[in-house]
Design a protein around this motif. Structure first.
Motif, PDB file in Angstrom:
ATOM      1  N   GLY A 243       0.827  -1.202   0.000  1.00 31.06           N
ATOM      2  CA  GLY A 243       0.000   0.000   0.000  1.00 31.06           C
ATOM      3  C   GLY A 243       0.857   1.245   0.000  1.00 31.06           C
ATOM      4  N   ALA A 244       0.258   2.356   0.446  1.00 29.07           N
ATOM      5  CA  ALA A 244       0.932   3.646   0.405  1.00 29.07           C
ATOM      6  C   ALA A 244       1.763   3.888   1.658  1.00 29.07           C
ATOM      7  N   VAL A 245       2.967   4.423   1.474  1.00 28.17           N
ATOM      8  CA  VAL A 245       3.739   4.990   2.564  1.00 28.17           C
ATOM      9  C   VAL A 245       3.566   6.499   2.480  1.00 28.17           C
ATOM     10  N   VAL A 246       2.956   7.092   3.504  1.00 27.01           N
ATOM     11  CA  VAL A 246       2.701   8.535   3.529  1.00 27.01           C
ATOM     12  C   VAL A 246       3.896   9.239   4.172  1.00 27.01           C
ATOM     13  N   VAL A 247       4.518  10.155   3.454  1.00 25.10           N
ATOM     14  CA  VAL A 247       5.741  10.783   3.977  1.00 25.10           C
ATOM     15  C   VAL A 247       5.521  12.203   4.502  1.00 25.10           C
ATOM     16  N   THR A 248       4.353  12.788   4.258  1.00 23.74           N
ATOM     17  CA  THR A 248       4.107  14.166   4.694  1.00 23.74           C
ATOM     18  C   THR A 248       3.284  14.179   5.984  1.00 23.74           C
ATOM     19  N   LEU A 249       3.806  13.491   7.005  1.00 24.39           N
ATOM     20  CA  LEU A 249       3.202  13.488   8.333  1.00 24.39           C
ATOM     21  C   LEU A 249       4.159  14.205   9.281  1.00 24.39           C
TER      22      LEU A 249
END
Length: 251
Positions: A243-249
């Motif tokens: 799935g997605a790895v969200v980097v803008t956290l």
């Protein structure tokens, strides 16, 4: 950008976190009576303290460190003398570059106490973004993202701005594979490569269909056509088999 090494991923995560911290700091600093230029200065300070540069300035010589769009403005608003008021619908869009790697994020907020319809629109705009993020998976069709968001929007009685798309990011602010529809598009035949870096950023609206230039003397700021409230939420993600790895956290 397509991530192929751990070093590339760490650089992307680093700039993604800086963008997210700036976004959250600006949201926390917002208050009635301040100008959008003063709000932009908050973002500028975060970027500079973390050794990052504004991507809109580096890429387009944009007249601001971040994009701040208020009420009728839906994207690329220029920071300046406009004074924020209680109940304003404000979009903050932060994109930056560090060590040659770019990330991009955004969110919409109702300032203080405002119209309940706008509060609901913000809530559902964020849900629309996460609906798209959940459709991200290496090997899956890119069209799955727009299909999922479109289904969510239709169920809620919303429209989607159809000429403001998600996009590749990483090696540049607007990178390969170019524009990625956040609405149902039967012509979209591409698939998500493993490690592909791109944004998920639907523009959810209470009737808007397209984005248009605000005025003849402002080449940047976009408004909804037909005129209608619109929100944007955006994360930079990496497609993986899980799935997605969200980097803008921010955390």
């Amino acid at each position: 950008m397509t991530i192929t090494t751990e070093e590339e991923l760490e650089k992307l995560k680093a700039i993604g976190r800086i963008c997210a911290i700036a976004r959250e700091a600006m949201a926390a600093a917002m208050q009635p009576g301040m100008t959008t230029a003063e709000l932009d200065a908050v973002g500028r300070k975060i970027l500079e303290e973390n050794g990052a540069e504004s991507a809109p300035i580096v890429t387009y010589d944009f007249p601001g460190y971040t994009c701040i769009s208020v009420n009728e403005e839906i994207a690329h608003g220029i920071p300046g003398p406009r004074v924020l008021r209680e109940g304003d619908l404000v979009n903050i869009d932060v994109s930056a570059v560090k060590d040659g790697v770019y990330a991009d994020t955004g969110a919409s907020f109702v300032l203080g106490k405002g119209d309940a319809r706008l509060e609901t629109l913000c809530r559902d705009g964020k849900k629309a973004m996460w609906t798209g993020i959940r459709a991200v998976k290496a090997g899956a069709p890119l069209a799955d993202i727009g299909q999922a968001i479109g289904k969510f929007a239709k169920k809620g009685g919303y429209t989607l701005i159809r000429n403001l798309a998600s996009h590749g990011v990483g090696d540049s602010l607007h990178d390969e594979p170019g524009e990625i529809p956040t609405w149902p598009d039967r012509s979209e035949r591409r698939r998500m490569a493993n490690g592909l870096v791109f944004t998920i950023e639907p523009f959810l609206s209470l009737g808007g269909q397209m984005a248009d230039q605000k005025s003849a003397d402002d080449e940047w700021t976009l408004v909804s056509r037909p005129a209608a409230p619109c929100v944007q939420y955006e994360h930079t993600v990496v497609a993986t088999p899980r799935g997605a790895v969200v980097v803008t956290l921010a955390a």
